[in-house]
Enzyme design. Structure first.
Site, PDB file in Angstrom:
ATOM      1  N   ILE A  30      94.629 -12.075  20.166  1.00 25.37           N
ATOM      2  CA  ILE A  30      92.966 -12.241  20.652  1.00 25.37           C
ATOM      3  C   ILE A  30      92.722 -12.936  22.379  1.00 25.37           C
ATOM      4  O   ILE A  30      91.965 -12.348  23.175  1.00 25.37           O
ATOM      5  CB  ILE A  30      92.072 -13.566  20.159  1.00 25.37           C
ATOM      6  CG1 ILE A  30      91.864 -12.674  18.444  1.00 25.37           C
ATOM      7  CG2 ILE A  30      91.267 -13.709  19.927  1.00 25.37           C
ATOM      8  CD1 ILE A  30      91.738 -13.310  16.982  1.00 25.37           C
TER       9      ILE A  30
ATOM     10  N   VAL B 100      79.109 -13.079  22.626  1.00 28.53           N
ATOM     11  CA  VAL B 100      79.189 -14.330  22.252  1.00 28.53           C
ATOM     12  C   VAL B 100      80.857 -14.625  21.461  1.00 28.53           C
ATOM     13  O   VAL B 100      80.961 -15.206  21.011  1.00 28.53           O
ATOM     14  CB  VAL B 100      77.695 -15.585  21.731  1.00 28.53           C
ATOM     15  CG1 VAL B 100      77.367 -15.565  22.555  1.00 28.53           C
ATOM     16  CG2 VAL B 100      77.351 -14.541  20.878  1.00 28.53           C
ATOM     17  N   SER B 101      81.104 -12.969  21.345  1.00 23.99           N
ATOM     18  CA  SER B 101      81.897 -13.072  20.758  1.00 23.99           C
ATOM     19  C   SER B 101      83.326 -13.197  21.031  1.00 23.99           C
ATOM     20  O   SER B 101      83.174 -12.572  22.551  1.00 23.99           O
ATOM     21  CB  SER B 101      82.002 -11.494  19.967  1.00 23.99           C
ATOM     22  OG  SER B 101      82.799 -10.844  19.838  1.00 23.99           O
ATOM     23  N   CYS B 102      84.328 -13.258  20.675  1.00 28.76           N
ATOM     24  CA  CYS B 102      85.827 -13.292  21.575  1.00 28.76           C
ATOM     25  C   CYS B 102      86.479 -11.834  21.141  1.00 28.76           C
ATOM     26  O   CYS B 102      87.013 -11.878  21.972  1.00 28.76           O
ATOM     27  CB  CYS B 102      86.515 -14.034  20.553  1.00 28.76           C
ATOM     28  SG  CYS B 102      85.711 -16.066  21.257  1.00 28.76           S
ATOM     29  N   ILE B 103      86.198 -11.059  20.619  1.00 33.54           N
ATOM     30  CA  ILE B 103      86.457  -9.942  20.012  1.00 33.54           C
ATOM     31  C   ILE B 103      85.725  -8.264  20.884  1.00 33.54           C
ATOM     32  O   ILE B 103      85.710  -7.637  20.845  1.00 33.54           O
ATOM     33  CB  ILE B 103      86.907  -9.231  19.119  1.00 33.54           C
ATOM     34  CG1 ILE B 103      86.337  -9.873  17.782  1.00 33.54           C
ATOM     35  CG2 ILE B 103      88.223 -10.173  18.900  1.00 33.54           C
ATOM     36  CD1 ILE B 103      86.682  -9.379  16.673  1.00 33.54           C
TER      37      ILE B 103
END
Lengths: 168, 103
Positions: A30, B100-103
């Protein structure tokens, strides 16, 4: 005169993953993917048990540990007894549950995640010493891996202002 | 909240230049914003932008994986279209909030 705080934007990250549990591997994935998405150069280095994440045979069956993990909870929040975690099949069940939760959040499987990072210009490396130790060659590793390198080569890649090394 | 002039129209944006109001967006504004990133928008760019706007209106959370699986382009293609910020820059040009997503 006022002193102005200068900020150097992050240009490059080297992320080292030395453990092979789901949460350790995904933390590294991630972070690396997040970096390339922000336009930050990212190199991901897998060593010791972290090599499982890039080993063809192991990468699809990573587990999370249900033993000796104080943050482990039952659904509902009750503590998860370590002895329960030791019962055969429990770890596999918990791991499967974790993977299904991640799937709901659109977090891809390991192989696809590596592909995404490489598509964004990130690079994946395996550690020479650990590969020797586990008797692994480049052929045992997934094709997203650029090379198996030594720690010296890793440091050679770490130059430049705005570079950070992160050990997960 | 700040205001900026794009394609001759005053639009409300946040501190980072993302649109506050989706409905103020026009194609001409996207073309003008893209110049800042040295991107010349093609039909392919607009296909991605339209897709993002549709999904945003539908209230779906956007990830590059979702856009990569949309059939418009793959993830590599997305990085080629919007270098240095496949989701961030495309969202800005599409007049939707910062992802706002981390992916």
């Amino acid at each position: 005169m006022t002193t102005q705080k200068e900020e150097y934007p992050l240009k490059k990250v080297l992320i080292i993953c030395a453990k092979g549990s789901i949460e350790d591997v995904y933390a590294a994935l991630i972070m690396a993917n997040g970096a390339v998405m922000e336009g930050i150069e990212a190199k991901l280095f897998f060593t010791f048990f972290g090599l499982d994440a890039i080993t063809k045979k192991q990468m699809n069956s990573l587990h999370t540990s249900t033993v000796g993990n104080p943050a482990m909870r039952m659904p509902g929040g009750l503590p998860f007894p370590t002895l329960l975690g030791a019962i055969p099949g429990v770890e596999a069940g918990v791991s499967a549950m974790m993977k299904s939760q991640m799937d709901k959040l659109d977090i891809p499987p390991v192989k696809e995640f590596l592909e995404m990072i490489v598509a964004g210009g990130g690079e994946i490396y395996g550690c020479k010493l650990a590969a020797d130790m586990f008797k692994l060659t480049k052929e045992d590793l997934t094709e997203e891996v650029t090379a198996i390198i030594t720690v010296g080569q890793l440091y050679e890649m770490s130059g430049g202002i705005g570079t950070q090394i992160i050990f997960t | 909240m700040a205001e900026t002039i794009l394609a001759g129209v005053t639009v409300k944006v946040n501190g980072e230049g993302y649109f506050e109001d989706l409905s103020q967006w026009t194609k001409e504004m996207a073309i003008e914003m893209a110049k800042e990133y040295s991107i010349e928008l093609t039909d392919k760019h607009f296909e991605v932008i339209d897709y993002l706007r549709q999904k945003q209106k539908a209230g779906e959370q956007l990830t590059i994986r979702k856009v990569g699986g949309s059939g418009i382009t793959d993830i590599k293609g997305l990085y080629t279209l919007f270098p240095g910020g496949p989701l961030k820059i495309s969202s800005k040009l599409a007049g939707i909030p910062k992802p706002v997503s981390c992916i």
